[in-house]
Design an enzyme around this catalytic site. Structure first.
Site, PDB file in Angstrom:
ATOM      1  N   ASP A 263       0.867  -1.176   0.000  1.00  0.00           N
ATOM      2  CA  ASP A 263       0.000   0.000   0.000  1.00  0.00           C
ATOM      3  C   ASP A 263       0.907   1.230   0.000  1.00  0.00           C
ATOM      4  OD1 ASP A 263      -2.118   1.702  -0.042  1.00  0.00           O
ATOM      5  OD2 ASP A 263      -3.155   0.874   1.692  1.00  0.00           O
TER       6      ASP A 263
HETATM    7  C1  NOJ Z   1      -3.853   4.076   0.097  1.00  0.00           C
HETATM    8  C2  NOJ Z   1      -5.067   3.223   0.281  1.00  0.00           C
HETATM    9  O1  NOJ Z   1      -5.001   2.544   1.518  1.00  0.00           O
HETATM   10  C3  NOJ Z   1      -5.273   2.202  -0.829  1.00  0.00           C
HETATM   11  O2  NOJ Z   1      -6.502   1.577  -0.640  1.00  0.00           O
HETATM   12  C4  NOJ Z   1      -5.184   2.852  -2.172  1.00  0.00           C
HETATM   13  O3  NOJ Z   1      -5.421   1.918  -3.184  1.00  0.00           O
HETATM   14  C5  NOJ Z   1      -3.814   3.504  -2.296  1.00  0.00           C
HETATM   15  N1  NOJ Z   1      -3.662   4.508  -1.270  1.00  0.00           N
HETATM   16  C6  NOJ Z   1      -3.573   4.105  -3.666  1.00  0.00           C
HETATM   17  O4  NOJ Z   1      -4.301   5.263  -3.828  1.00  0.00           O
END
Ligand code: NOJ
Length: 736
Positions: A263
């Site tokens: 993530d």
């Molecule tokens: C952080 C988020 O937790 C995740 O769900 C998301 O896909 C990513 N950022 C990318 O934007």
């Protein structure tokens, strides 16, 4: 390319080229704008060489934008391997569907699959290759803002939806139609302590395997090409550096061969967690855990080279990661056509098309949950209606994940009501802001969009009171601000904003019939509002066709059929409150102890205000003649459970018939009820339908005392009803 060609390509690549394939940056890094470039670039400390050679890009949208970026990249990069474009297409691309928690309330997996297919097509023609969806994290704590992105609290239901999303997105992986799905957040991100975003998760392996992991597994079974790690710890080790979770469970046990992406900045955060001394150690931990892509940090870019040079095992892991990335690029056909589906003309025809909007409208109307109705709904167009509240005119109906949201394309409630009502029968007055201006400044930070903060509070209240006085019935469009949920949207209180509570009391004093239309990204605490409203409809954040879908239900064109996929607590103090709890040694009822010494609160009920599976209709359904075909079940055989459901009201309607089972005695404690099946049936007034469910031994399996997944002989109770509080059950015995 064939497999051999991919392997040959890998062999030809330099170590640096390989490492850069593992790096993902946001589109801002490729902007011409100096300020954009220097800001994030400096922050990350990433080299121009790395930027010019990364393997994938995050959150760039649009056919023209992606085509231009790809072209430029291919001209400048060394290895000339096409970029992958990934984005958060959560509840739609430009045609925005209800938030996933709303989609969860449809109990209609086929419809959700169709919605995902629309999102995929709009994204595909815009040049996106991978969507960071579905999020299948099981959620039991509505304080957590991201419950809006989940389909709810139930393992079985989430697993069914996980499959629908993946099948909808990926289809046959047709160019210009489908995108690859990235299931997230692996694992157990939905259980942060205190509901606080990014907080610690600590649970037993048993709990995790039994309730949290199956939905990820269902998404993979459906073919999801990618997995995203979660920010949280799993048994003391952050998921992104957790070898047991990613190598042992995900790859070895489940056989996942696709890409695992971190993530956002989660590899770097291994340092903040205090599990890595520095970026080099963070990079090592993540690669050892088989994390293939580093999203938005320079940790891999700056550290992997020194790691792989001195350790041949790590070099092997690097090769494996690169291979997985090349394989997805190859599967998507990017080596033959780096622009894949990106097509400006097609985008014009597909995005926000009539058909897409029509489907979105249908999903909205099926996602609404009628919580209370004292005969006020449905409304008639002959009634004089005062539409009051901040959501009366608001176009911010799409939740926090609709980046390319076009507010001017969103159908507001006012617009939709005016299509149904003659002008003289519609009086509109927002009455107050969505939240107190102080809260906006203090909590929502830079992302807060331009809502009128210059607002004549008293003047607007007077207008709302005037409108209400002149009306036959008041519809109050209320709810939390859309930035109160979503990522970074944890709340310690689940009530409506105070400005709205004030407005509701003032209008209530006029004594008119009141309908509440409640917008939210989570189950709210509505016990104070429940007695004030004659009818209450919860509508989530419904998206582009929100106004239409709500009007369809409010005016009776569609009879509501949504059922909650997450309990609405009586009070935040009960949280986590979910239907599949354990009995405890001192259950509130049927305990040998005096009431004082049973498992309960002294100041509130144990039960939520509205349980899982709950939702009313404009008609009523009665259940009778519930029976089981056998009283004993042996493996390989089945029992048929049947019930007769009658539409006992005056209009046609849809009921979701739910099957629950309880395992009465196990080698470990088993829940008081578990959802095992459901069927949505449409019945004309007075029509009766026999509904049957098959019960097999496989449905009774769980992680036993030894953590093996199997069933145990003994007695079970079957329940069939219209929500999780159905009480009447019939027993059978499993004989193995
Ligand atoms: C952080 C988020 O937790 C995740 O769900 C998301 O896909 C990513 N950022 C990318 O934007």
């Amino acid at each position: 390319m064939d497999k051999q060609a991919i392997t040959n390509l890998l062999k030809k690549m330099s170590t640096k080229e390989k490492i850069y394939q593992l790096v993902q940056l946001a589109g801002g890094f490729y902007s011409e704008d100096e300020a954009v470039v220097t800001g994030p670039k400096e922050k990350l400390g990433i080299s121009d060489e790395a930027i010019a050679n990364v393997g994938s890009i995050l959150n760039v949208r649009g056919a023209e934008e992606t085509r231009a970026l790809q072209k430029n990249y291919l001209a400048k990069s060394d290895a000339k391997i096409p970029l992958l474009f990934m984005a958060d297409i959560i509840n739609g691309y430009d045609t925005i569907f209800p938030i996933p928690l709303g989609q969860g309330a449809t109990w209609n997996p086929e419809l959700i699959k169709a919605a995902a297919a629309v999102a995929a097509e709009e994204a595909a023609v815009s040049g996106i290759h991978v969507t960071f969806s579905p999020m299948v994290d099981l959620v039991r704590d509505p304080r957590w803002g991201r419950v809006m992105e989940s389909t709810g609290e139930d393992t079985y239901l989430n697993s069914v939806y996980a499959q629908s999303f993946v099948e909808g997105y990926q289809g046959e992986m047709i160019v210009g139609k489908n995108v690859a799905a990235c299931v997230k957040h692996f694992a157990a991100y939905g259980a942060p302590e205190g509901g606080r975003e990014y907080n610690t998760v600590d649970m037993s392996e048993r709990n995790m395997r039994e309730y949290y992991l199956p939905a990820y597994q269902a998404a993979l079974k459906a073919g999801a090409k990618m997995v995203m790690t979660s920010f949280n710890t799993v048994d003391g080790i952050p998921a992104t550096g957790n070898k047991w979770l990613n190598q042992d469970v995900l790859r070895k046990e489940w056989g996942f061969e696709g890409i695992l992406i971190s993530d956002y900045a989660a590899i770097k955060e291994l340092e903040d967690h205090g599990i890595a001394e520095d970026a080099e150690q963070a990079a090592k931990l993540a690669l050892e855990a088989s994390v293939d892509i580093d999203m938005m940090t320079s940790v891999y870019a700056k550290n992997l080279e020194k790691i792989v040079v001195k350790d041949s095992e790590m070099a092997k892991l690097l090769d494996q990661s690169v291979l997985r990335i090349l394989e997805l690029k190859n599967e998507l056909g990017l080596f033959e056509n780096p622009y894949r589906g990106a097509d400006t003309e097609k985008a014009k025809a597909v995005i926000l098309s009539k058909d897409n909007r029509k489907l979105a409208r249908k999903v909205v109307s099926e996602s609404l949950v009628l919580l209370k109705n004292q005969e006020v709904l449905p409304l008639k167009s002959t009634q004089k209606i005062a539409l009051i509240g901040p959501y009366a005119t608001s176009p911010f109906l799409s939740g926090s994940w609709s980046f390319s949201l076009k507010t001017e394309r969103t159908v507001t409630l006012e617009q939709a009501f005016s299509e149904v009502l003659p002008a003289e029968n519609l009086l509109v007055a927002p009455g107050c802001l969505t939240v107190e201006p102080e809260l906006i400044e203090a909590s929502f930070g830079q992302y807060f969009p331009a809502e009128k903060t210059l607002f004549d509070e008293e003047g607007e209240l007077v207008k709302a009171l005037e409108a209400a006085r002149k009306s036959d019935v008041v519809v109050m469009a209320i709810g939390e601000h859309y930035l109160q949920s979503g990522e970074g949207g944890s709340r310690g209180e689940l009530t409506l904003p105070r400005v709205q509570q004030k407005l509701i009391s003032a209008i209530k004093a006029l004594g008119k019939p009141m309908v509440g239309v409640v917008f939210s990204g989570r189950p709210l605490e509505l016990k104070a509002e429940l007695p004030l409203f004659d009818s209450l409809l919860t509508v989530w954040f419904p998206g582009t066709e929100g106004g239409h879908g709500i009007a369809d239900v409010v005016f009776g064109k569609v009879n509501p059929s949504g059922k909650l996929s997450m309990s609405f607590p009586y009070s935040v103090g009960q949280v986590p409150v979910h239907y599949n709890e354990f009995n405890t040694g001192r259950p509130l009822t049927e305990s040998g102890h005096s009431k004082r010494f049973t498992s309960r609160y002294t100041d509130m009920p144990n039960k939520p205000l509205f349980p899982f599976g709950f939702g009313l209709s404009y008609t009523t359904f009665s259940y009778c003649d519930f029976k089981l075909s056998e009283t004993q079940l042996v493996p390989g055989d089945k029992i048929t459970a049947t019930v007769e459901v009658t539409n006992s009201g005056k209009i046609a309607g849809t009921e979701t018939v739910q099957l629950y089972i309880r395992d009465l005695v196990g080698s470990i404690v088993r829940p008081v009820k578990e959802l095992k099946g459901f069927q949505k049936i449409f019945l004309q007034p007075k029509e009766t339908r026999k509904v049957s469910f098959e019960i097999t031994e496989e449905m009774l399996r769980f992680y036993t005392r030894e953590l093996t997944y199997q069933s145990e002989s003994g007695e079970f109770t079957v329940f069939i009803g219209s929500n999780s509080e159905v009480a009447k059950g019939i027993n059978f015995i499993l004989c193995k």
